[in-house]
Design a protein around this motif. Structure first.
Motif, short mmCIF file in Angstrom:
data_model
loop_
_atom_site.label_atom_id
_atom_site.label_comp_id
_atom_site.label_asym_id
_atom_site.label_seq_id
_atom_site.Cartn_x
_atom_site.Cartn_y
_atom_site.Cartn_z
N HIS A 143 0.81 -1.23 0.00
CA HIS A 143 0.00 0.00 0.00
C HIS A 143 0.84 1.27 0.00
N GLN A 144 2.12 1.14 0.19
CA GLN A 144 3.05 2.25 0.17
C GLN A 144 2.62 3.41 1.06
N ARG A 145 2.20 3.05 2.26
CA ARG A 145 1.87 4.08 3.24
C ARG A 145 3.14 4.80 3.68
N PHE A 146 4.25 4.13 3.52
CA PHE A 146 5.57 4.72 3.70
C PHE A 146 6.33 4.44 2.40
N LYS A 147 7.03 5.37 1.89
CA LYS A 147 7.66 5.26 0.56
C LYS A 147 9.08 4.69 0.66
N TRP A 148 9.23 3.54 1.30
CA TRP A 148 10.56 2.98 1.51
C TRP A 148 11.00 2.07 0.37
N PHE A 149 10.10 1.27 -0.17
CA PHE A 149 10.45 0.31 -1.24
C PHE A 149 9.59 0.59 -2.47
N LYS A 150 9.64 1.79 -2.93
CA LYS A 150 8.74 2.22 -4.00
C LYS A 150 9.08 1.58 -5.35
N HIS A 151 10.33 1.34 -5.62
CA HIS A 151 10.73 0.87 -6.95
C HIS A 151 11.37 -0.51 -6.90
N THR A 152 10.69 -1.47 -6.33
CA THR A 152 11.23 -2.82 -6.29
C THR A 152 10.90 -3.56 -7.58
N ASN A 153 11.82 -4.39 -8.02
CA ASN A 153 11.60 -5.15 -9.23
C ASN A 153 11.73 -6.65 -8.95
N ASN A 154 11.63 -7.03 -7.69
CA ASN A 154 11.74 -8.42 -7.28
C ASN A 154 10.48 -9.18 -7.71
N ARG A 155 10.64 -10.32 -8.34
CA ARG A 155 9.51 -11.08 -8.88
C ARG A 155 8.54 -11.50 -7.77
N TYR A 156 9.06 -11.97 -6.64
CA TYR A 156 8.21 -12.39 -5.53
C TYR A 156 7.40 -11.21 -5.00
N LEU A 157 8.05 -10.08 -4.77
CA LEU A 157 7.35 -8.91 -4.22
C LEU A 157 6.33 -8.37 -5.21
N ARG A 158 6.65 -8.42 -6.51
CA ARG A 158 5.65 -8.01 -7.52
C ARG A 158 4.44 -8.93 -7.49
N GLY A 159 4.69 -10.24 -7.30
CA GLY A 159 3.59 -11.20 -7.20
C GLY A 159 2.70 -10.93 -6.00
N LEU A 160 3.32 -10.60 -4.88
CA LEU A 160 2.53 -10.25 -3.69
C LEU A 160 1.66 -9.03 -3.95
N ARG A 161 2.24 -8.03 -4.58
CA ARG A 161 1.47 -6.81 -4.89
C ARG A 161 0.32 -7.10 -5.84
N LYS A 162 0.59 -7.93 -6.84
CA LYS A 162 -0.45 -8.27 -7.82
C LYS A 162 -1.60 -9.01 -7.16
N ALA A 163 -1.28 -9.99 -6.31
CA ALA A 163 -2.32 -10.75 -5.61
C ALA A 163 -3.15 -9.85 -4.70
N HIS A 164 -2.49 -8.93 -4.02
CA HIS A 164 -3.22 -8.04 -3.13
C HIS A 164 -4.09 -7.07 -3.92
N LYS A 165 -3.60 -6.67 -5.08
CA LYS A 165 -4.40 -5.80 -5.94
C LYS A 165 -5.68 -6.52 -6.38
N MET A 166 -5.55 -7.82 -6.67
CA MET A 166 -6.73 -8.61 -7.03
C MET A 166 -7.70 -8.69 -5.85
N HIS A 167 -7.16 -8.77 -4.64
CA HIS A 167 -8.02 -8.81 -3.46
C HIS A 167 -8.79 -7.49 -3.33
N HIS A 168 -8.14 -6.38 -3.62
CA HIS A 168 -8.76 -5.07 -3.44
C HIS A 168 -9.65 -4.65 -4.60
N LYS A 169 -9.70 -5.43 -5.66
CA LYS A 169 -10.61 -5.06 -6.75
C LYS A 169 -12.06 -5.19 -6.29
#
Length: 149
Positions: free
Chosen positions: A98-124
């Motif tokens: 949710h980037q409530r804190f802008k600490w890891f704004k530009h990560t390109n890690n495949r696992y972390l992108r997958g987590l973000r994608k799954a959570h985005k699907m949850h929030h749809k």
């Protein structure tokens, strides 16, 4: 060694607790606290959903207290596993996703992108019904696949 295994085991078990709590409590009778979390924008620094951090911290605090009352016992290390999961949850959910804190704004890690994608699907889903991806650290493998071009 046994205390490290207890801490790790509790940390891993907390993913199951989180999934069940998220699906059956937060998207059930506890929706009144969780609903604002599914709105498109945060309305301030805190949201009602943040009360769940306190709810989850109470068992950990009690386990620390009773686990050190006379000497360190396994209860302390159960509390430690819960605490470590809480820290991971904060870093992954509030900071990374949710980037409530802008600490890891530009990560390109495949696992972390997958987590973000799954959570985005949850929030749809803006309502409490028809949700998906209730976990936090372990989500379906389909969210880790590279998109086909």
């Amino acid at each position: 060694m046994i205390f490290a295994l207890i801490t790790l085991g509790v940390f891993l078990f907390m993913e199951c607790v989180t999934w069940c709590t998220h699906k059956f409590v937060m998207h059930g009778f506890g929706w009144f606290l969780h609903a604002d979390h599914h709105q498109p924008k945060y309305q301030g620094v805190f949201e009602k959903n943040d009360a769940y951090f306190i709810v989850f911290a109470i068992p950990s605090i009690l386990l620390f207290y009773f686990g050190t009352y006379t000497e360190y016992t396994f209860l302390f290390f159960i509390g430690l596993g819960i605490l470590f999961y809480g820290i991971a949850y904060f870093l992954v959910h509030d900071v990374l996703i949710h980037q409530r804190f802008k600490w890891f704004k530009h990560t390109n890690n495949r696992y972390l992108r997958g987590l973000r994608k799954a959570h985005k699907m949850h929030h749809k889903h803006l309502g409490k019904e028809e949700g998906e991806c209730f976990g936090m650290l372990f989500v379906p493998f389909k969210y880790f696949k590279k998109p086909k071009i």
